[in-house]
Enzyme design. Sequence first.
Site, PDB file in Angstrom:
ATOM      1  CE  LYS A  98      -4.047  -2.170   2.117  1.00  0.00           C
ATOM      2  NZ  LYS A  98      -4.850  -2.339   3.349  1.00  0.00           N
ATOM      3  CE1 TYR A 104      -3.671  -4.171   7.951  1.00  0.00           C
ATOM      4  CE2 TYR A 104      -2.133  -5.562   9.136  1.00  0.00           C
ATOM      5  CZ  TYR A 104      -2.779  -5.218   7.964  1.00  0.00           C
ATOM      6  OH  TYR A 104      -2.536  -5.927   6.824  1.00  0.00           O
TER       7      TYR A 104
END
Length: 343
Positions: free
Chosen positions: A83, A257
Amino acid sequence: MSDLGDLQSLASSISAVTSPFRGYLNDLYEKYKSLNDGKVADYIPELALAKADWFGVCVVSRDGQVFEVGNCDQLFTIQSISKPFVFGLALEDCGRDYVNSKVSVEPTGEAFNAIVLDEVTNRPYNPMVNAGAIATADLIKGNGSTERLKRLLEMFRRYTGREHDINVPVFLSEKATGNRNRAMAYLMLNFGMISDKIEETLDLYFQQCSILVNARDLAMIAATLANGGVNPVTRERALDERYVQDVISVMLTCGMYDASGEWAYRVGMPAKSGVGGGIVSLVPGKLGIGTFSPPLDVKGNSVRGIKVCEDLSRDFGLHLFNAAKSDRNLEEWIAGGEGINDW
């Protein structure tokens, strides 16, 4: 590479073999290889095939020295680690202002796969959550799906110095089970955050997550960022220097996360994890770290990988905001100079 570059690479390889830092990594590997906490991801059947005892640690210095121990050749899918680097390619393709008009850079307390956008701007919160990653994938330029994928794979080649393949079974599994991501895409289409090439963009996103890498690749990617966007071995530029700070910043604030804040507090190195078991982390201007171990904690981060990075940060004072001088100088350990008896 030039003859001079070949000689420099050979010298770095010899130094890496004789460096006491290799012994340190061996000890670190032995310390955590028997750690049995965590669970291998199984939401895609292909991911569940990974062995829980796979474990590799690789460190690449800014001058291209490679230190590795364990299963550093074992291939696995890059998953969410892709990402930040696709975000970097989108910045190169479209510029900072336009990318930021489509994707914010704010950390979020929501799950990485939450179907939610910023209530004020209607943008996904950051490029590290699935919605933001889909939006950045949509920005990758190219004449059709094949050219866009080729450009993405070429980008990763510049980072790692080698060609990469896609794990087709994982890609097809991602595509077959990707309805939640489709919901995000159509929600963003409704608010004008992405184009109407929904299936093409989703395929690109699923493919980027299915790229095969190993721990050495991750360390080389990280070292390239640490070296201002230039691969320390091939000397090829992988990312425009203007955007290196953008990529590193979102890795620090959003890369782990729901544990990103805890990671920034305890480890203090920009990083990105993936459910395949990889973690890529770096110390700007110094080195890149790649770890691989499939068992994950409840937040989706590699248990052994976290432990390795915690020890490296503590033992060598690598936390970005560490104001105290470490007892061990990493550069001296790598070079084999003074200070190696402090351990």
